[in-house]
Design a protein around this motif. Structure first.
Motif, PDB file in Angstrom:
ATOM      1  N   PHE A 481      31.838  35.560  41.717  1.00  0.00           N
ATOM      2  CA  PHE A 481      32.079  34.132  41.951  1.00  0.00           C
ATOM      3  C   PHE A 481      32.305  33.445  40.622  1.00  0.00           C
ATOM      4  O   PHE A 481      31.433  33.475  39.747  1.00  0.00           O
ATOM      5  N   ASP A 482      33.454  32.830  40.491  1.00  0.00           N
ATOM      6  CA  ASP A 482      33.787  32.123  39.263  1.00  0.00           C
ATOM      7  C   ASP A 482      33.942  30.639  39.603  1.00  0.00           C
ATOM      8  O   ASP A 482      34.875  30.261  40.319  1.00  0.00           O
ATOM      9  N   PRO A 483      33.019  29.802  39.135  1.00  0.00           N
ATOM     10  CA  PRO A 483      33.080  28.383  39.492  1.00  0.00           C
ATOM     11  C   PRO A 483      34.425  27.747  39.132  1.00  0.00           C
ATOM     12  O   PRO A 483      34.950  26.915  39.873  1.00  0.00           O
ATOM     13  N   GLU A 484      34.986  28.187  37.981  1.00  0.00           N
ATOM     14  CA  GLU A 484      36.239  27.563  37.571  1.00  0.00           C
ATOM     15  C   GLU A 484      37.389  27.963  38.495  1.00  0.00           C
ATOM     16  O   GLU A 484      38.248  27.155  38.837  1.00  0.00           O
ATOM     17  N   LEU A 487      37.105  26.022  41.514  1.00  0.00           N
ATOM     18  CA  LEU A 487      37.624  24.673  41.271  1.00  0.00           C
ATOM     19  C   LEU A 487      39.152  24.665  41.325  1.00  0.00           C
ATOM     20  O   LEU A 487      39.766  23.778  41.915  1.00  0.00           O
ATOM     21  N   ASP A 488      39.763  25.709  40.734  1.00  0.00           N
ATOM     22  CA  ASP A 488      41.228  25.810  40.788  1.00  0.00           C
ATOM     23  C   ASP A 488      41.701  25.832  42.237  1.00  0.00           C
ATOM     24  O   ASP A 488      42.660  25.161  42.594  1.00  0.00           O
ATOM     25  N   ARG A 489      40.998  26.602  43.057  1.00  0.00           N
ATOM     26  CA  ARG A 489      41.395  26.694  44.478  1.00  0.00           C
ATOM     27  C   ARG A 489      41.248  25.330  45.148  1.00  0.00           C
ATOM     28  O   ARG A 489      42.095  24.898  45.911  1.00  0.00           O
ATOM     29  N   ALA A 490      40.122  24.662  44.803  1.00  0.00           N
ATOM     30  CA  ALA A 490      39.892  23.348  45.416  1.00  0.00           C
ATOM     31  C   ALA A 490      40.988  22.371  45.003  1.00  0.00           C
ATOM     32  O   ALA A 490      41.507  21.609  45.814  1.00  0.00           O
ATOM     33  N   SER A 497      38.147  31.133  52.616  1.00  0.00           N
ATOM     34  CA  SER A 497      36.782  31.173  53.141  1.00  0.00           C
ATOM     35  C   SER A 497      35.825  31.099  51.965  1.00  0.00           C
ATOM     36  O   SER A 497      36.013  31.765  50.961  1.00  0.00           O
ATOM     37  N   ASP A 498      34.816  30.274  52.051  1.00  0.00           N
ATOM     38  CA  ASP A 498      33.906  30.128  50.908  1.00  0.00           C
ATOM     39  C   ASP A 498      32.786  31.146  50.947  1.00  0.00           C
ATOM     40  O   ASP A 498      31.932  31.169  50.089  1.00  0.00           O
ATOM     41  N   ASP A 499      32.755  31.963  51.952  1.00  0.00           N
ATOM     42  CA  ASP A 499      31.626  32.883  51.998  1.00  0.00           C
ATOM     43  C   ASP A 499      32.043  34.345  52.130  1.00  0.00           C
ATOM     44  O   ASP A 499      31.246  35.179  52.472  1.00  0.00           O
TER      45      ASP A 499
END
Ligand SMILES: Cc1ncc(COP(=O)(O)O)c(C=O)c1O
Length: 503
Positions: A481-484, A487-490, A497-499
């Motif tokens: 899981f890469d927060p950045e 964020l790019d996807r968001a 799917s987030d899970d």
């Protein structure tokens, strides 16, 4: 299949999707990718989707509280008040005599607050009694603030220790007559799930003028806990604290439900905005209103409302029903674990005589707890916790016979490094979403490990902290899981799917 009613927006969803993250897949050391089996609910539970949805909806109205003037502030204040009401209702506390307030990100903050406030309130009562099975959060704050802290022993013998020993508690209350300020005790242990008879403790305490603080953070998600079990004030708990992140509401605050009389005679421990009537250069006047006076500053509005929603859902399901279903699952887990040669379970496993909740700590003969937890994760995708679970004195006590058998003196300070790999346990803990499949995966992993310990030992290397690392299989967090990247996807507005981890 979960035995509980479904909480979700689409009737076609399978029940387990009422929680976020149950379908998360990870790659394993054997090259397969499978769904995780989350057996770490005692540390933190997964998020109840519908409670999260309430806060998503509230976000459309988001504003700060402490004002009624504009629509959004009015809505935020009302929702925040509703969350306080849910906390009181959940443990059937009379809102005229109790207040519920939120603080910090778990029960550690309210426990520290209560230790400070109650010690300052009655300095002449210089003794605090706590049980031997406490989490550090319900031990260290009292050690820090009270002059003398005495650990009340438990019934039984290690490794089959039971709950708090009420006979010894009575003796201690007599021995320190007039000096015991309060007794702080967990409703259930985070190591063994063993339940303490907190209302009996309250009755004994009150007969000696002492108050009772109950750390219910490990208890409330599993069984009903009214402030008084009989409706009488003698058996009424004076303060109950808990953590929202253990109640299916990650990101929510810690909570305390406290008898108002304990707090209204002294100035609140924390001061700031939102809790004063007036401030001039020469002074300030604290509001008499609860819970405002206990919540200085901007509160965690969204977290509190999420917790309120989770508590509401649990009440709709019924805590009795939740408890009954979990006990069935727990009985089966304990019996099946005990039937595997080489498994040692901690705490008295006789659930009829020593009631416990869905938390089981164990060790496997000849295998370090760190190795067991690593193999269960890497090869079976079973998430368990290992170590001492922030309850060092209790774990040490439970392990004493084994450490002595290894010719270690568990009480000798310099034995620490030597006993490190052996001073700990593996903990599996249940939640509303735990399925038979999860338990089967745990048992299969244990059997596999016990069948080929040398095979697994050769695959791992221990570090100085007692953690075991696979020699070739690496699964660093940032690869999973890469927060950045999230964020790019968001930002790209892509719908993924987030899970589910996509390989
Ligand atoms: C029994 C018990 N008390 C206190 C705590 C501390 O809670 P928090 O970290 O949420 O403040 C925990 C957390 O594991 C716990 O299990």
């Amino acid at each position: 299949m979960s035995p509980y009613p479904v909480c979700h927006s689409h009737q076609t969803d399978p029940p387990r999707l009422a929680f976020i993250g149950l379908d998360t897949c990870y790659p394993r050391a054997d090259g397969r990718a499978t769904r995780r089996h989350y057996l770490d609910s005692a540390a933190s539970t997964l998020a109840l989707r519908c409670a999260r949805q309430v806060t998503d909806e509230l976000l459309r109205h988001y504003a700060n509280t402490h004002s009624e003037l504009h629509f959004s502030a009015r809505i935020a204040s009302h929702a925040h008040d509703w969350a306080h009401g849910q906390a009181l209702k959940f443990i059937r506390a009379d809102p005229d005599r109790y207040t519920g307030f939120f603080a910090g990100s778990g029960c550690t903050a309210p426990l520290n607050r209560l230790a400070r406030v109650l010690t300052a309130r009655r300095p002449e009562r210089d003794v605090v009694l706590i049980s031997l099975l406490e989490h550090h959060a319900n031990d260290l704050p009292h050690r820090k603030h009270a002059k003398t802290v005495v650990h009340i022993p438990l019934t039984g013998r290690a490794p089959g220790l039971g709950a708090i020993n009420l006979g010894v508690l009575q003796q201690l209350l007599d021995q320190y007559r007039g000096r015991v300020n309060y007794i702080a005790v967990s409703a259930a242990s985070n190591v063994t799930g063993i339940i303490n008879p907190v209302h009996d403790v309250a009755e004994l305490a009150h007969a000696h003028g002492a108050w009772v603080i109950v750390d219910a953070s490990q208890f409330l998600a599993h069984a009903p806990l009214p402030v008084s079990d009989t409706g009488t004030v003698e058996r009424e708990l004076d303060a109950v604290v808990f953590s929202g992140h253990k109640l299916y509401a990650p990101g929510s605050p810690g909570a305390a439900v406290v008898r108002r009389a304990l707090l209204d005679a002294c100035e609140p421990d924390e001061v700031g905005g939102g809790m004063v009537e007036d401030v001039s250069l020469s002074g300030y006047q604290v509001t008499a209103r609860f819970p405002d006076r206990e919540e200085a500053g901007t509160p965690n509005i969204l977290g509190a409302v999420q917790l309120g929603a989770a508590l509401n859902v649990l009440q709709r399901i019924g805590m009795e029903q939740i408890h009954t279903a979990e006990q069935q699952q727990l009985r089966s887990l304990l019996a099946r674990l005990a039937a595997i040669p080489g498994v040692r379970i901690y705490g008295n496993p006789d659930i009829e005589r020593t009631p416990r909740l869905g938390v089981v700590s164990f060790n496997l003969a000849g295998l370090e707890h760190g190795l067991v937890a690593a193999v269960l994760n890497d090869y079976h995708n079973v998430a368990v916790r290992n170590g001492c679970f922030c309850a060092h004195p209790y774990v040490r006590e439970l392990l004493k016979p084994e450490l002595w058998a290894l010719e270690f003196d568990p009480d000798a300070g310099d034995a620490e490094a030597l006993i490190q790999p052996w001073r700990g346990m593996v903990r599996a803990s249940l939640g509303l979403y735990t399925t038979d499949e999860d338990i089967e995966a745990l048992l299969a992993g244990i059997r596999d490990l016990l069948a080929r310990p040398d095979h697994y030992r050769a695959l791992y290397q221990a570090d100085t902290e007692g953690n075991f690392h696979h020699r070739t299989f690496l699964a660093p967090a940032e690869a999973l899981f890469d927060p950045e990247a999230a964020l790019d996807r968001a930002l790209a507005g892509s719908r993924t799917s987030d899970d589910v981890f996509v390989l």
